[in-house]
Scaffold this motif. Structure first.
Motif, PDB file in Angstrom:
ATOM      1  N   ALA A 205      68.959  37.139  16.495  1.00  0.00           N
ATOM      2  CA  ALA A 205      70.002  37.558  17.340  1.00  0.00           C
ATOM      3  C   ALA A 205      70.305  39.124  16.940  1.00  0.00           C
ATOM      4  O   ALA A 205      71.106  39.553  17.059  1.00  0.00           O
ATOM      5  N   GLY A 206      69.125  39.760  16.520  1.00  0.00           N
ATOM      6  CA  GLY A 206      69.299  41.260  16.333  1.00  0.00           C
ATOM      7  C   GLY A 206      70.642  41.248  15.094  1.00  0.00           C
ATOM      8  O   GLY A 206      70.749  40.334  14.229  1.00  0.00           O
ATOM      9  N   CYS A 207      71.225  42.347  15.547  1.00  0.00           N
ATOM     10  CA  CYS A 207      72.424  42.635  14.728  1.00  0.00           C
ATOM     11  C   CYS A 207      73.640  41.634  14.735  1.00  0.00           C
ATOM     12  O   CYS A 207      74.394  41.434  13.529  1.00  0.00           O
ATOM     13  N   LEU A 215      73.480  37.611   6.352  1.00  0.00           N
ATOM     14  CA  LEU A 215      72.433  38.536   5.974  1.00  0.00           C
ATOM     15  C   LEU A 215      72.897  40.164   6.162  1.00  0.00           C
ATOM     16  O   LEU A 215      73.512  40.325   7.106  1.00  0.00           O
ATOM     17  N   PRO A 216      72.425  40.937   5.359  1.00  0.00           N
ATOM     18  CA  PRO A 216      72.716  42.283   5.527  1.00  0.00           C
ATOM     19  C   PRO A 216      72.071  43.279   6.603  1.00  0.00           C
ATOM     20  O   PRO A 216      71.217  43.838   6.478  1.00  0.00           O
ATOM     21  N   VAL A 217      72.489  42.582   7.937  1.00  0.00           N
ATOM     22  CA  VAL A 217      72.081  43.380   8.962  1.00  0.00           C
ATOM     23  C   VAL A 217      73.089  44.033   9.662  1.00  0.00           C
ATOM     24  O   VAL A 217      74.107  43.719  10.100  1.00  0.00           O
ATOM     25  N   ARG A 218      72.840  45.414   9.948  1.00  0.00           N
ATOM     26  CA  ARG A 218      73.684  46.309  10.749  1.00  0.00           C
ATOM     27  C   ARG A 218      73.492  46.996  11.854  1.00  0.00           C
ATOM     28  O   ARG A 218      72.223  47.340  11.871  1.00  0.00           O
ATOM     29  N   PRO A 219      74.023  47.371  12.633  1.00  0.00           N
ATOM     30  CA  PRO A 219      73.910  48.224  13.893  1.00  0.00           C
ATOM     31  C   PRO A 219      73.343  49.784  13.622  1.00  0.00           C
ATOM     32  O   PRO A 219      74.211  50.244  12.950  1.00  0.00           O
ATOM     33  N   VAL A 220      72.275  50.260  14.004  1.00  0.00           N
ATOM     34  CA  VAL A 220      72.007  51.767  13.937  1.00  0.00           C
ATOM     35  C   VAL A 220      71.912  52.205  15.278  1.00  0.00           C
ATOM     36  O   VAL A 220      70.747  51.854  15.941  1.00  0.00           O
ATOM     37  N   THR A 309      68.340  47.001   8.024  1.00  0.00           N
ATOM     38  CA  THR A 309      68.348  46.507   6.839  1.00  0.00           C
ATOM     39  C   THR A 309      68.333  47.236   5.741  1.00  0.00           C
ATOM     40  O   THR A 309      68.035  48.391   5.812  1.00  0.00           O
ATOM     41  N   PRO A 310      68.767  47.143   4.408  1.00  0.00           N
ATOM     42  CA  PRO A 310      68.935  48.007   3.417  1.00  0.00           C
ATOM     43  C   PRO A 310      67.440  48.656   3.250  1.00  0.00           C
ATOM     44  O   PRO A 310      67.410  49.728   2.832  1.00  0.00           O
ATOM     45  N   ASP A 311      66.326  48.088   3.311  1.00  0.00           N
ATOM     46  CA  ASP A 311      65.190  48.641   3.002  1.00  0.00           C
ATOM     47  C   ASP A 311      64.440  48.640   4.094  1.00  0.00           C
ATOM     48  O   ASP A 311      63.162  48.909   4.060  1.00  0.00           O
ATOM     49  N   PRO A 369      72.882  38.023   0.546  1.00  0.00           N
ATOM     50  CA  PRO A 369      73.826  38.023   1.520  1.00  0.00           C
ATOM     51  C   PRO A 369      75.087  38.676   1.445  1.00  0.00           C
ATOM     52  O   PRO A 369      75.661  38.703   0.356  1.00  0.00           O
ATOM     53  N   VAL A 370      75.649  39.357   2.494  1.00  0.00           N
ATOM     54  CA  VAL A 370      77.126  39.627   2.478  1.00  0.00           C
ATOM     55  C   VAL A 370      78.133  38.728   2.749  1.00  0.00           C
ATOM     56  O   VAL A 370      77.531  37.541   3.315  1.00  0.00           O
ATOM     57  N   ALA A 371      79.295  38.631   2.277  1.00  0.00           N
ATOM     58  CA  ALA A 371      80.240  37.598   2.391  1.00  0.00           C
ATOM     59  C   ALA A 371      80.922  37.810   3.737  1.00  0.00           C
ATOM     60  O   ALA A 371      81.579  38.730   4.266  1.00  0.00           O
ATOM     61  N   GLY A 372      80.963  36.751   4.577  1.00  0.00           N
ATOM     62  CA  GLY A 372      81.745  36.681   5.766  1.00  0.00           C
ATOM     63  C   GLY A 372      81.106  37.565   7.134  1.00  0.00           C
ATOM     64  O   GLY A 372      80.036  38.620   6.773  1.00  0.00           O
ATOM     65  N   PRO A 373      81.534  37.262   8.318  1.00  0.00           N
ATOM     66  CA  PRO A 373      81.105  38.175   9.453  1.00  0.00           C
ATOM     67  C   PRO A 373      81.274  39.770   9.097  1.00  0.00           C
ATOM     68  O   PRO A 373      82.420  39.945   8.688  1.00  0.00           O
ATOM     69  N   ARG A 374      80.493  40.260   9.679  1.00  0.00           N
ATOM     70  CA  ARG A 374      80.763  41.824   9.842  1.00  0.00           C
ATOM     71  C   ARG A 374      81.878  42.215  10.748  1.00  0.00           C
ATOM     72  O   ARG A 374      81.993  41.502  11.908  1.00  0.00           O
TER      73      ARG A 374
END
Length: 383
Positions: A205-207, A215-220, A309-311, A369-374
């Motif tokens: 599902a992408g971002c 998981l630490p997935v962020r929109p760029v 992702t962070p890396d 993993p980050v806690a909770g939905p972004r």
């Protein structure tokens, strides 16, 4: 039951699919196609399939030009997936009867000024040190290959193995092939993985994977332009052109139907506004490298969101403690080129339960993993 038993997913209850794929972009449909082709029953869950990242991406298959400092393992995965693209494209075309716009002329990487060329040469030296095929060229050699380049261009290099595909055609083809193989679309949102009853769930599902998995997935954010050659003809150049123009990175991707894709910004923000400044910078850099672009029609401006992702590497494999949930996300700027290898690795994991050694550097377990939905996520907007 989980896919780690080594014999594929267990038989589900009557009417329940064996595999549920969350996300109807190119990664999701590719996974669905591969799973359905193996005889598994598959559903794809997306309220608006194909409306996100896959329709915005430029479609460069660039394992060489996208090889950056400190990303050696990712570069290896890019090279592996690019090597699978010719067979993948042929198989998908046969399975879907859709022309993918797959082109193999190669990519020219150029520098407009002396400073631009110096920056590019640093990267070429690194890429050559990895054994990647990229050949420096003098300005005359560049213009022999591509006369449309500006006379001011100071130098460049040729990456013959960096190809391209049309992501919009790719998306149509993947969906057609998946549905012909038996995959079924469920056109609705998935707000929690607990809503799904399949023995195996693949989150592509992408971002949007962040809210579903933690998981630490962020929109760029990326802004991109589509132009069209005048008089309905093809563009005046054949190669993908990537370069630097007075420090501004830009790429130009020509399509046989006359379209040229120009991109793209890289912004750590989640608004969906197309800005005048971004359009100005992209067009100025494109015209500096290929002057005839000034006469093309500007037909579309768009914003997409790369799942970062962070890396900068993708997340592929089982979630920690959840062998029944597989991630296939976080591809950042590499979603199109990594489509074949991602689909192959995921379907092998689903059917055998045994992770391929290629997956080792890219499993979700490597990131906390980050806690909770972004707070704000865009669903699969740049994959």
């Amino acid at each position: 039951m989980s896919p780690t038993r080594g014999s594929g997913p267990p038989a589900p209850a009557a009417g329940t699919p064996e595999v549920a794929v969350v996300g109807g972009g190119v990664i999701g449909w590719a996974v669905a196609w591969r799973c359905a082709a193996r005889g598994l029953t598959v559903t794809v869950h997306d309220p608006a399939p194909g409306s996100g990242a896959s329709t915005v991406a430029a479609g460069m298959l660039a394992p060489v030009a996208e090889a950056y400092f400190g990303e050696t393992e990712l570069t290896g995965l890019l090279v592996e997936s690019a090597a699978r693209w010719p067979a993948f494209a042929a198989e998908l075309t046969a399975a879907s009867d859709v022309d993918l716009g797959y082109r193999t002329e190669g990519t020219l990487v150029v520098g407009l000024t002396g400073d631009d060329l110096a920056e590019a040469r640093r990267l070429w030296a690194y890429q050559q040190g990895l054994g990647l095929p990229i050949t420096p060229l003098r300005p005359s050699g560049l213009r022999d290959r591509e006369p449309a380049l500006a006379p001011r261009v100071r130098g460049g290099a040729f990456a013959p193995g960096d190809h391209q595909v049309d992501p919009r055609r790719l998306l149509v083809a993947l969906r057609a092939a998946a549905e012909r193989a038996g995959a079924r679309l469920v056109p609705g949102p998935v707000r929690a993985l607990a809503e799904l009853s399949a023995p195996v769930t693949v989150v592509a599902a992408g971002c949007g994977a962040a809210a579903l998995t933690g998981l630490p997935v962020r929109p760029v954010k990326g802004q991109i332009l589509r132009l069209r050659a005048p008089a309905g003809g093809p563009p005046g150049f054949r190669h993908v052109i990537r370069g630097y123009a007075d420090g501004e990175p830009v790429y130009l991707v020509p399509r046989a139907d006359g379209e040229v894709v120009v991109g793209a910004t890289v912004e750590e923000r989640a608004d969906d506004a197309v800005t005048a400044g971004a359009v100005l910078r992209l067009l100025r850099a494109a015209v500096d490298l290929v002057p005839e672009i000034a006469e093309y029609d500007l037909v579309e401006t768009a914003v997409g969101f790369r799942p970062g992702t962070p890396d900068n590497a993708p997340l592929i494999g089982a979630l920690p403690g959840r062998p029944d949930v597989l991630a296939a996300t976080g591809h950042h700027r590499h979603g199109i080129v990594l489509t074949p290898v991602t689909a192959d690795l995921v379907v092998d994991l689903v059917t055998t339960g045994v992770p391929d050694p290629l997956l080792a550097p890219f499993t979700p377990a490597r990131l906390t993993p980050v806690a909770g939905p972004r707070a704000r996520q865009e669903d699969d907007r740049w994959n």
